[in-house]
Design an enzyme around this catalytic site. Structure first.
Site, PDB file in Angstrom:
ATOM      1  N   CYS A 186      -6.415  33.687  -4.824  1.00 57.10           N
ATOM      2  CA  CYS A 186      -6.321  32.991  -3.636  1.00 57.10           C
ATOM      3  C   CYS A 186      -7.739  31.777  -3.550  1.00 57.10           C
ATOM      4  O   CYS A 186      -9.153  32.842  -3.804  1.00 57.10           O
ATOM      5  CB  CYS A 186      -6.798  34.151  -2.267  1.00 57.10           C
ATOM      6  N   GLU A 195      -8.645  22.346   6.472  1.00 57.72           N
ATOM      7  CA  GLU A 195      -6.725  21.847   6.199  1.00 57.72           C
ATOM      8  C   GLU A 195      -5.907  22.348   7.056  1.00 57.72           C
ATOM      9  O   GLU A 195      -6.601  23.542   7.373  1.00 57.72           O
ATOM     10  CB  GLU A 195      -6.674  21.631   4.680  1.00 57.72           C
ATOM     11  N   CYS A 231     -13.020  32.290   3.265  1.00 61.42           N
ATOM     12  CA  CYS A 231     -12.669  33.491   3.946  1.00 61.42           C
ATOM     13  C   CYS A 231     -13.925  34.270   3.157  1.00 61.42           C
ATOM     14  O   CYS A 231     -12.966  34.690   2.363  1.00 61.42           O
ATOM     15  CB  CYS A 231     -11.276  33.413   3.305  1.00 61.42           C
ATOM     16  N   CYS A 236       0.711  24.219   9.015  1.00 61.74           N
ATOM     17  CA  CYS A 236       0.384  25.809   8.970  1.00 61.74           C
ATOM     18  C   CYS A 236      -1.725  25.480   9.101  1.00 61.74           C
ATOM     19  O   CYS A 236      -2.165  24.029   8.849  1.00 61.74           O
ATOM     20  CB  CYS A 236       0.571  25.745   7.609  1.00 61.74           C
ATOM     21  N   GLY A 273      -8.811  31.593   5.548  1.00 61.86           N
ATOM     22  CA  GLY A 273      -9.204  32.422   6.504  1.00 61.86           C
ATOM     23  C   GLY A 273      -8.585  33.007   7.442  1.00 61.86           C
ATOM     24  O   GLY A 273      -6.816  33.402   6.734  1.00 61.86           O
ATOM     25  N   GLU A 274      -8.610  34.259   7.300  1.00 64.03           N
ATOM     26  CA  GLU A 274      -8.308  35.904   7.942  1.00 64.03           C
ATOM     27  C   GLU A 274      -8.167  35.444   9.418  1.00 64.03           C
ATOM     28  O   GLU A 274      -9.136  35.845   9.717  1.00 64.03           O
ATOM     29  CB  GLU A 274      -9.348  37.357   7.578  1.00 64.03           C
ATOM     30  N   SER A 304       0.156  40.229   4.409  1.00 63.94           N
ATOM     31  CA  SER A 304       0.059  39.657   3.237  1.00 63.94           C
ATOM     32  C   SER A 304       0.018  41.338   2.200  1.00 63.94           C
ATOM     33  O   SER A 304      -0.917  41.487   2.099  1.00 63.94           O
ATOM     34  CB  SER A 304      -0.769  38.568   2.864  1.00 63.94           C
ATOM     35  N   LEU A 305       1.890  41.901   1.958  1.00 66.82           N
ATOM     36  CA  LEU A 305       1.263  42.485   1.493  1.00 66.82           C
ATOM     37  C   LEU A 305       0.743  42.727  -0.031  1.00 66.82           C
ATOM     38  O   LEU A 305       0.302  43.204  -0.448  1.00 66.82           O
ATOM     39  CB  LEU A 305       2.635  43.323   1.419  1.00 66.82           C
ATOM     40  N   CYS A 331      -9.436  38.193  -2.148  1.00 68.43           N
ATOM     41  CA  CYS A 331      -8.456  37.993  -2.702  1.00 68.43           C
ATOM     42  C   CYS A 331      -8.453  37.365  -4.175  1.00 68.43           C
ATOM     43  O   CYS A 331      -8.836  36.228  -3.462  1.00 68.43           O
ATOM     44  CB  CYS A 331      -7.347  37.783  -1.838  1.00 68.43           C
ATOM     45  N   ASN A 376       1.063  30.326  -7.443  1.00 72.54           N
ATOM     46  CA  ASN A 376       0.493  29.499  -6.957  1.00 72.54           C
ATOM     47  C   ASN A 376      -0.712  29.058  -8.039  1.00 72.54           C
ATOM     48  O   ASN A 376      -1.739  29.346  -7.735  1.00 72.54           O
ATOM     49  CB  ASN A 376       0.291  27.825  -6.039  1.00 72.54           C
ATOM     50  N   CYS A 385       0.515  27.639  -0.446  1.00 70.02           N
ATOM     51  CA  CYS A 385      -0.180  28.451  -0.234  1.00 70.02           C
ATOM     52  C   CYS A 385      -1.557  28.892  -1.055  1.00 70.02           C
ATOM     53  O   CYS A 385      -0.723  28.918  -2.070  1.00 70.02           O
ATOM     54  CB  CYS A 385       0.879  29.717  -0.268  1.00 70.02           C
TER      55      CYS A 385
HETATM   56  N1  SAH Z   1      -5.207  35.530   5.411  1.00 70.89           N
HETATM   57  C1  SAH Z   1      -4.123  35.458   6.155  1.00 70.89           C
HETATM   58  C2  SAH Z   1      -3.914  33.774   6.266  1.00 70.89           C
HETATM   59  C3  SAH Z   1      -3.580  33.557   5.126  1.00 70.89           C
HETATM   60  S1  SAH Z   1      -2.205  33.794   4.868  1.00 70.89           S
HETATM   61  C4  SAH Z   1      -3.211  36.087   4.701  1.00 70.89           C
HETATM   62  O1  SAH Z   1      -4.125  36.279   3.769  1.00 70.89           O
HETATM   63  O2  SAH Z   1      -2.167  36.275   5.217  1.00 70.89           O
HETATM   64  C5  SAH Z   1      -1.701  32.612   3.108  1.00 70.89           C
HETATM   65  C6  SAH Z   1      -1.010  33.362   2.365  1.00 70.89           C
HETATM   66  O3  SAH Z   1      -0.803  33.264   0.679  1.00 70.89           O
HETATM   67  C7  SAH Z   1      -1.202  34.735   2.106  1.00 70.89           C
HETATM   68  O4  SAH Z   1       0.120  35.444   1.956  1.00 70.89           O
HETATM   69  C8  SAH Z   1      -1.663  34.857   0.418  1.00 70.89           C
HETATM   70  O5  SAH Z   1      -1.354  36.130  -0.129  1.00 70.89           O
HETATM   71  C9  SAH Z   1      -0.700  33.407   0.065  1.00 70.89           C
HETATM   72  N2  SAH Z   1      -1.261  33.205  -1.197  1.00 70.89           N
HETATM   73  C10 SAH Z   1      -2.527  33.009  -1.314  1.00 70.89           C
HETATM   74  N3  SAH Z   1      -3.358  32.696  -2.676  1.00 70.89           N
HETATM   75  C11 SAH Z   1      -1.653  32.021  -3.321  1.00 70.89           C
HETATM   76  C12 SAH Z   1      -1.431  31.988  -4.015  1.00 70.89           C
HETATM   77  N4  SAH Z   1      -2.797  31.209  -5.000  1.00 70.89           N
HETATM   78  N5  SAH Z   1      -0.188  31.577  -4.580  1.00 70.89           N
HETATM   79  C13 SAH Z   1       0.433  31.870  -3.388  1.00 70.89           C
HETATM   80  N6  SAH Z   1       0.207  32.505  -2.430  1.00 70.89           N
HETATM   81  C14 SAH Z   1      -0.907  32.801  -2.529  1.00 70.89           C
HETATM   82 FE1  SF4 Z   2      -8.302  35.106   2.821  1.00 67.85          FE
HETATM   83 FE2  SF4 Z   2      -5.771  35.317   2.854  1.00 67.85          FE
HETATM   84 FE3  SF4 Z   2      -6.771  34.261   0.985  1.00 67.85          FE
HETATM   85 FE4  SF4 Z   2      -6.907  36.375   0.754  1.00 67.85          FE
HETATM   86  S1  SF4 Z   2      -5.232  34.986   0.751  1.00 67.85           S
HETATM   87  S2  SF4 Z   2      -9.141  35.200   0.411  1.00 67.85           S
HETATM   88  S3  SF4 Z   2      -7.208  36.626   3.225  1.00 67.85           S
HETATM   89  S4  SF4 Z   2      -6.909  33.344   2.971  1.00 67.85           S
END
Ligand code: SAH
Ligand code: SF4
Length: 369
Positions: A136, A109, A129, A122, A187-188, A240-241, A133, A316, A359
């Site tokens: 996610c 997507e 991935c 985006c 993905g990462e 993504s801290l 996390c 989200n 996100c």
């Molecule tokens: N894998 C990379 C790139 C994906 S970015 C990364 O994690 O940075 C996706 C962003 O959405 C990240 O900053 C992650 O922390 C955030 N994210 C993931 N799941 C989410 C959720 N359910 N609600 C809000 N943000 C989320």
């Molecule tokens: Fe992968 Fe980024 Fe989602 Fe973590 S937040 S599972 S690294 S896509």
């Protein structure tokens, strides 16, 4: 249906495609060699690049600057691959989500986000991935496979083509299309390092999106950060801290067990930034997990000395998740503490929630027709 003439024709076509070269898979240098091998003059390279990356040609036959004969001759040796649009959804807020099919039947997507004069795409770097996390939805898929460099870049070409079909007039070139790229889809990116680096060169040099308008987001594969600075065009970095202690981060982001917060922030400190450049720190706010006043104060302390801005992303929700989204008031208070601590902190309006395009909500489920 072996024996069927349609099948025979199809398999002939397939074997031709399989032995033919995909022009989108070639670097600029490789395309130059290909043009030379075909006995064509040098200017053909520039012409092919322009038609593929700035005018989004989906086949050699669409390149009308090539004579019919030349189109035929090149088609024996080469072809242009394309993502297949499987589904397109538009949110009430104007965000659009594309589901693209890949040549092996996998799908990914991409999300198009209009915002004032910007048009941000985006994009995904992997199918699924592996980072796991806990908050996610993409993470629940596991990793199905890495995307190839041209599959990453093609999300932009395809989106541009969808924005102004069929082919924009020559005068318009690539203008009017996507202006900004964020690697924040599925993905990462740093776990698919070599392919992402190649794609970044394609995006900045061939599609001609400025590196200052391109942002790579990572969950924190710390040793890859200096490698990125050394090998790729210098794009913006987002981290993504999502937590202020290793204890919480270990739980919500397993990558932290290998590369804890200190290691990650040390790598960030060394990332070369342009004058007034900043690293973006994304902070998904999870109710009762990482949204306390104490967390806000700790965040200020952690980021001290790093030119940074914080993007607060209220969680989200999706079905089956163990987390909840904090109330708006809590998010505002958290932001207030950061601002008082002299930090730039924005609350990211999560767009496209009604189409699961926000996100962390991407999962590339096949549409049900
Ligand atoms: N894998 C990379 C790139 C994906 S970015 C990364 O994690 O940075 C996706 C962003 O959405 C990240 O900053 C992650 O922390 C955030 N994210 C993931 N799941 C989410 C959720 N359910 N609600 C809000 N943000 C989320
Ligand atoms: Fe992968 Fe980024 Fe989602 Fe973590 S937040 S599972 S690294 S896509």
């Amino acid at each position: 249906m072996p024996g069927d003439t349609g099948y025979a024709a199809l398999s002939e076509k397939l074997s031709l495609i399989m032995s033919a070269i995909n022009l989108k898979s070639l670097s600029k240098k490789e395309l130059e060699s290909f043009v030379k091998e075909q006995g064509l003059p040098v200017f053909r390279t520039k012409q092919l690049l322009h038609w593929i990356y700035e005018r989004y040609a989906r086949s050699l036959h669409e390149i009308t600057e090539l004579s019919k004969d030349l189109q035929e001759k090149l088609s024996e040796k080469a072809y242009i691959s394309n993502l297949e649009l499987l589904n397109r959804q538009t949110s009430r807020d104007g965000t659009e989500k594309f589901l693209f099919g890949l040549e092996d039947g996998e799908s990914i997507e991409s999300v198009l986000i209009p915002d004032d004069e910007r048009l941000t795409l985006c994009i995904s770097s992997q199918v699924g991935c592996a980072m796991g996390c806990r908050f996610c939805l993409t993470g629940t898929m596991g990793l199905r496979r890495n995307l190839l460099p041209y599959e990453i870049a093609d999300q932009i070409i395809s989106a541009n083509r969808l924005i102004h079909p069929p082919i924009p007039p020559l005068a318009r070139g690539g203008k009017g299309g996507v202006t900004n790229i964020v690697f924040m889809g599925m993905g990462e990116p740093l776990a698919n390092f070599d392919n992402v680096v190649k794609a970044l060169w394609t995006i900045t040099q061939m599609i001609k999106i400025s590196r200052t308008r391109t942002t790579l987001s990572t969950s924190g594969l710390a040793p890859k950060i200096p490698e990125l600075a050394a090998k790729a065009p210098l794009v913006n970095l987002a981290i993504s801290l999502n937590a202020t202690t290793d204890e919480v981060r270990d739980y919500i982001m397993p990558v932290n067990k290998t590369f804890p917060i200190k290691k990650l922030l040390d790598a960030c400190r060394k990332y070369p930034l342009a004058a007034r450049g900043k690293i973006t720190f994304e902070y998904v706010m999870l109710k009762g997990v990482n949204d306390s006043d104490e967390d806000a104060y700790k965040l200020i302390k952690l980021l001290r000395g790093i030119p940074s801005k914080v993007n607060l992303i209220p969680f989200n929700p999706y079905e089956g998740s163990e987390f909840r989204r904090p109330e708006d008031g809590r998010v505002l208070e958290f932001q207030g503490i950061l601002t008082k601590g002299h930090m730039t902190a924005l609350i990211r309006k999560s767009k496209g929630q009604d189409i699961l395009a926000a996100c962390g909500q991407l999962k590339a489920s096949k549409p049900v027709f």
